[in-house]
Write a protein that holds these residues in place. Structure first.
Motif, PDB file in Angstrom:
ATOM      1  N   ALA A   2      42.226 -58.226  -0.979  1.00 59.76           N
ATOM      2  CA  ALA A   2      42.652 -57.012  -1.703  1.00 59.76           C
ATOM      3  C   ALA A   2      43.973 -57.538  -2.543  1.00 59.76           C
ATOM      4  CB  ALA A   2      43.173 -56.011  -0.872  1.00 59.76           C
ATOM      5  N   THR A   3      44.622 -58.531  -2.232  1.00 56.09           N
ATOM      6  CA  THR A   3      45.564 -59.073  -2.974  1.00 56.09           C
ATOM      7  C   THR A   3      45.458 -60.275  -4.137  1.00 56.09           C
ATOM      8  OG1 THR A   3      46.302 -60.917  -1.545  1.00 56.09           O
ATOM      9  CG2 THR A   3      47.194 -59.040  -0.913  1.00 56.09           C
ATOM     10  N   ILE A   4      44.270 -60.645  -3.989  1.00 55.21           N
ATOM     11  CA  ILE A   4      43.574 -61.656  -4.758  1.00 55.21           C
ATOM     12  C   ILE A   4      42.840 -61.165  -6.051  1.00 55.21           C
ATOM     13  CG2 ILE A   4      42.371 -63.948  -5.075  1.00 55.21           C
ATOM     14  CD1 ILE A   4      42.783 -64.143  -2.186  1.00 55.21           C
ATOM     15  N   PRO A   5      43.582 -61.363  -7.351  1.00 51.32           N
ATOM     16  CA  PRO A   5      42.636 -60.958  -8.602  1.00 51.32           C
ATOM     17  C   PRO A   5      41.126 -61.251  -8.256  1.00 51.32           C
ATOM     18  CG  PRO A   5      44.688 -61.759  -9.173  1.00 51.32           C
ATOM     19  CD  PRO A   5      44.626 -62.288  -7.521  1.00 51.32           C
ATOM     20  N   MET A   6      40.241 -60.378  -8.695  1.00 52.89           N
ATOM     21  CA  MET A   6      38.798 -60.814  -8.877  1.00 52.89           C
ATOM     22  C   MET A   6      38.715 -62.072  -9.614  1.00 52.89           C
ATOM     23  SD  MET A   6      35.948 -60.255  -7.532  1.00 52.89           S
ATOM     24  CE  MET A   6      36.570 -58.800  -6.830  1.00 52.89           C
ATOM     25  N   SER A   7      39.158 -62.329 -10.832  1.00 57.11           N
ATOM     26  CA  SER A   7      39.029 -63.396 -11.634  1.00 57.11           C
ATOM     27  C   SER A   7      39.314 -64.654 -10.927  1.00 57.11           C
ATOM     28  CB  SER A   7      40.085 -63.192 -12.908  1.00 57.11           C
ATOM     29  OG  SER A   7      41.545 -63.042 -12.502  1.00 57.11           O
TER      30      SER A   7
ATOM     31  N   ASP B 212      52.661 -53.216 -12.837  1.00 56.46           N
ATOM     32  CA  ASP B 212      53.171 -53.603 -11.627  1.00 56.46           C
ATOM     33  C   ASP B 212      51.985 -54.695 -10.865  1.00 56.46           C
ATOM     34  OD1 ASP B 212      53.909 -54.019  -8.726  1.00 56.46           O
ATOM     35  OD2 ASP B 212      55.166 -52.521  -9.262  1.00 56.46           O
ATOM     36  N   VAL B 213      52.410 -55.579 -10.604  1.00 55.81           N
ATOM     37  CA  VAL B 213      51.505 -56.726  -9.900  1.00 55.81           C
ATOM     38  C   VAL B 213      52.064 -57.226  -8.680  1.00 55.81           C
ATOM     39  CG1 VAL B 213      50.377 -57.461 -12.011  1.00 55.81           C
ATOM     40  CG2 VAL B 213      52.506 -58.820 -11.084  1.00 55.81           C
ATOM     41  N   SER B 214      52.959 -56.371  -8.144  1.00 53.20           N
ATOM     42  CA  SER B 214      53.656 -56.714  -6.906  1.00 53.20           C
ATOM     43  C   SER B 214      52.610 -56.622  -5.682  1.00 53.20           C
ATOM     44  CB  SER B 214      54.632 -55.838  -6.504  1.00 53.20           C
ATOM     45  OG  SER B 214      54.218 -54.364  -6.570  1.00 53.20           O
ATOM     46  N   LYS B 215      51.550 -56.253  -5.683  1.00 54.18           N
ATOM     47  CA  LYS B 215      50.245 -56.226  -4.837  1.00 54.18           C
ATOM     48  C   LYS B 215      49.775 -57.473  -4.680  1.00 54.18           C
ATOM     49  CE  LYS B 215      50.122 -51.134  -4.069  1.00 54.18           C
ATOM     50  NZ  LYS B 215      48.930 -50.052  -4.311  1.00 54.18           N
ATOM     51  N   THR B 216      49.827 -58.147  -5.644  1.00 55.13           N
ATOM     52  CA  THR B 216      49.336 -59.546  -5.536  1.00 55.13           C
ATOM     53  C   THR B 216      50.280 -60.806  -5.552  1.00 55.13           C
ATOM     54  OG1 THR B 216      47.535 -58.849  -7.581  1.00 55.13           O
ATOM     55  CG2 THR B 216      47.979 -61.190  -7.269  1.00 55.13           C
ATOM     56  N   LEU B 217      51.361 -60.641  -6.246  1.00 53.82           N
ATOM     57  CA  LEU B 217      52.650 -61.532  -6.078  1.00 53.82           C
ATOM     58  C   LEU B 217      53.746 -60.838  -5.346  1.00 53.82           C
ATOM     59  CD1 LEU B 217      52.742 -63.000  -9.726  1.00 53.82           C
ATOM     60  CD2 LEU B 217      51.397 -63.931  -7.662  1.00 53.82           C
ATOM     61  N   LEU B 218      53.643 -61.142  -3.984  1.00 52.89           N
ATOM     62  CA  LEU B 218      54.541 -60.553  -3.064  1.00 52.89           C
ATOM     63  C   LEU B 218      56.028 -60.528  -3.020  1.00 52.89           C
ATOM     64  CD1 LEU B 218      52.072 -60.743   0.034  1.00 52.89           C
ATOM     65  CD2 LEU B 218      51.860 -59.295  -1.996  1.00 52.89           C
TER      66      LEU B 218
ATOM     67  N   VAL C 106      49.766 -64.277   5.922  1.00 50.18           N
ATOM     68  CA  VAL C 106      48.606 -63.975   6.321  1.00 50.18           C
ATOM     69  C   VAL C 106      47.951 -62.919   4.955  1.00 50.18           C
ATOM     70  CG1 VAL C 106      47.196 -62.196   7.827  1.00 50.18           C
ATOM     71  CG2 VAL C 106      48.654 -64.358   8.474  1.00 50.18           C
ATOM     72  N   ASP C 107      49.156 -62.000   4.587  1.00 50.57           N
ATOM     73  CA  ASP C 107      48.799 -61.029   3.967  1.00 50.57           C
ATOM     74  C   ASP C 107      48.405 -61.666   2.251  1.00 50.57           C
ATOM     75  OD1 ASP C 107      49.587 -59.038   5.386  1.00 50.57           O
ATOM     76  OD2 ASP C 107      51.385 -58.820   4.748  1.00 50.57           O
ATOM     77  N   ASN C 108      48.788 -62.843   2.066  1.00 44.70           N
ATOM     78  CA  ASN C 108      48.504 -63.358   0.814  1.00 44.70           C
ATOM     79  C   ASN C 108      47.090 -63.752   0.690  1.00 44.70           C
ATOM     80  OD1 ASN C 108      50.551 -63.749  -1.499  1.00 44.70           O
ATOM     81  ND2 ASN C 108      51.858 -64.510   0.227  1.00 44.70           N
TER      82      ASN C 108
ATOM     83  N   TYR D 298      49.572 -69.311  -3.241  1.00 44.46           N
ATOM     84  CA  TYR D 298      49.812 -68.888  -1.796  1.00 44.46           C
ATOM     85  C   TYR D 298      48.341 -68.461  -1.139  1.00 44.46           C
ATOM     86  CZ  TYR D 298      54.375 -67.326  -3.521  1.00 44.46           C
ATOM     87  OH  TYR D 298      55.699 -67.455  -4.099  1.00 44.46           O
ATOM     88  N   CYS D 299      47.368 -68.195  -1.762  1.00 47.04           N
ATOM     89  CA  CYS D 299      46.143 -67.550  -1.173  1.00 47.04           C
ATOM     90  C   CYS D 299      45.451 -68.901  -0.619  1.00 47.04           C
ATOM     91  CB  CYS D 299      45.224 -66.701  -2.121  1.00 47.04           C
ATOM     92  SG  CYS D 299      44.459 -67.626  -3.393  1.00 47.04           S
TER      93      CYS D 299
END
Length: 511
Positions: free
Chosen positions: A416-421, A236-242, A410-412, A398-399
């Motif tokens: 915490a929602t942005i992959p480290m890569s 699940d990647v819904s915490k990254t792509l909202l 704002v959440d985007n 988004y970010c």
């Protein structure tokens, strides 16, 4: 044991793309058969109507005429995605926009022009217009080629918008006639496993038990084989792509209505709206996060967007499970299309990843079960990397937006929602213009030029060592040459609808 009988479970775009890729790769092997099993009771999702330029290479490799494709699939030309209101309206104006164009300069030219734009942007045009003549061609509603230009060639790079249901029918006809793919209509009622956990056979309602050596799961969100039978976990990647829901509708258009030669992607306070123009209708979809917008608010938002064109149209709701399988190949089964996963419709990633995956599978298709473990490892490693990089690219939109008018935007931007890569790349690009070495793998899917258009279209701030670099004569020469090319193209290229009408009447020149 030799692999001689191959089953594709599910039709639609994914199933028939797989059938053509495998049919073409295996057509010289008389002892191999390919059977596509399609349910007569399950309608296709039918909203994947945007493509990227690589689809031209695919269609050409299948031997499909571009004229036939345009005529039979209500296809229109797509030269860009026009992103509207993805930036702060107070800072950049109401209906601010940028283009993610398909026609790009050579990479050394892009680097020089980007440097020039960053140091002089207060005094020059928008980023995409500096890089490519296609910006003005899109804005003027012109086609990327003329009626005398041969099939699959163009004065500018392009992809297509298409009717997904008709596209699947065209692919089906091609696979069956050219590659002798068998087509069965049946519902799968059971999946029977061997002792080692591989798939042994399928039980169907109308064809009895069917046994194959290798299985390709194109059964959509149901994922009959990879999920229900083989129980491969879902990432699940819904915490990254909202965004996680879409309201979709087809809007009839007049026979003489202008056809934008690009997808329109209009941002709103909890997502965005796609608007894709075919020759006789528009496909429109409002994508949103249910955590940031209620279903009732989404319907009202889409009502307002459509305005008078809404009439008595009924919306269809599509829940979106955002993520992908932890493995795409397990034992003697490979998942393609929505059975692999789904990220969201932005940048037409669904058809892109399906075509990409099917071609890779066809290039290294196993001839015996002894090869399965090695090829499984290779395929999974490559495709997980590809999906992760697509997540990065979609999240980028988004970010880096400067919108702060709602919790969604704002959440985007929260780390915490942005992959480290992606965080690492953005940190690098704050000091350096992106270069091709930042995209070192063939499995990136989206490359340097894609990132450049989005980054600087949205005003990403790369701080050059010298705020104002000396004006480069080479850059100025490129800019002047670009203006000359643009003027020439503006005079010679036809209106988008005019070209489509001529293609339907006369056809394009065959290669």
């Amino acid at each position: 044991m030799d692999i001689k009988k191959v089953a594709i479970i599910g039709g639609g775009t994914a199933g028939w793309l797989a059938a053509n890729h495998l049919g073409k790769a295996l057509c010289n092997k008389d002892d191999i058969s390919i059977t596509l099993i399609e349910s007569p009771d399950v309608p296709p999702i039918g909203v994947g109507e945007g493509t990227v330029p690589d689809i031209k290479k695919t269609l050409l490799s299948f031997g499909i005429s571009e004229t036939d494709f345009i005529r039979e699939c209500d296809a229109t030309f797509k030269q860009s995605i026009k992103f509207v209101n993805w930036m702060d309206k107070k800072e950049h104006g109401e209906n601010n926009f940028f283009h993610h164009l398909f026609d790009v300069p050579l990479r050394n030219e892009a680097n020089l022009l980007t440097s020039h734009w960053l140091s002089e942007k207060k005094d020059v045009c928008c980023y995409a217009e500096m890089l490519s003549s296609q910006h003005k061609i899109c804005e003027e509603g012109l086609a990327p080629k003329s009626i005398t230009t041969p099939e699959y060639q163009g004065d500018l790079a392009y992809a297509y918008h298409l009717n997904a249901a008709k596209f699947a029918k065209l692919l089906a006809s091609n696979a069956k006639s050219k590659y002798f793919v068998k087509h069965l209509l049946a519902n799968i009622t059971g999946v029977n496993l061997s002792e080692d956990g591989s798939i042994f056979s399928l039980t169907t309602d109308s064809q009895g038990e069917l046994e194959f050596d290798f299985y390709i799961d194109c059964s959509g969100f149901d994922s009959i084989l990879i999920n229900k039978a083989l129980k491969v976990p879902f990432k699940d990647v819904s915490k990254t792509l909202l965004v996680n829901r879409a309201l979709v509708v087809q809007v009839p258009t007049a026979a003489d209505a202008e056809i934008p030669p690009y997808t329109v992607a209009t941002a709103h306070q909890a997502g965005w709206i796609w608007d894709i123009a075919l020759s006789s209708r528009r496909g429109v979809g409002l994508v949103y996060s249910s955590s940031h917008m209620s279903d009732e608010e989404a319907e009202e938002k889409l009502d307002n967007y459509l305005g008078e064109s809404k009439q008595n149209l009924t919306y269809r709701t599509i829940p979106m499970k955002i993520g992908y399988r932890e493995k795409f190949w397990h034992k003697n089964c490979v998942a393609l299309g929505l059975a692999q996963g789904f990220l969201e419709p932005l940048e037409a990633t669904s058809i892109l990843l399906t075509d990409f995956s099917a071609e890779i599978l066809a290039q290294r298709f196993p001839s015996s079960t002894a090869q399965l473990a090695q090829l499984e490892k290779r395929f999974n490693h490559s495709m997980v990397y590809a999906w992760d990089r697509v997540v990065d690219f979609i999240k980028l939109h988004y970010c880096i937006s400067d919108r702060t008018d709602s919790e969604f935007w704002v959440d985007n931007k929260k780390s915490a929602t942005i992959p480290m890569s992606l965080q690492e790349k953005l940190a690098l690009w704050e000091s350096y213009i992106p270069i091709s070495d930042d995209f070192f793998s063939h499995f990136e899917v989206f490359f340097l030029e894609n990132f450049l258009f989005v980054l600087y279209g949205m005003g990403f701030k790369t701080k050059l060592k010298n705020d104002r670099l000396p004006v480069c004569k080479t850059s100025l020469a490129m800019i002047n040459q670009r203006k000359e090319i643009t003027n020439h193209l503006q005079k010679m290229l036809p209106r988008h609808r005019d070209l489509l009408d001529k293609i339907k009447q006369f056809g394009l020149q065959s290669l």
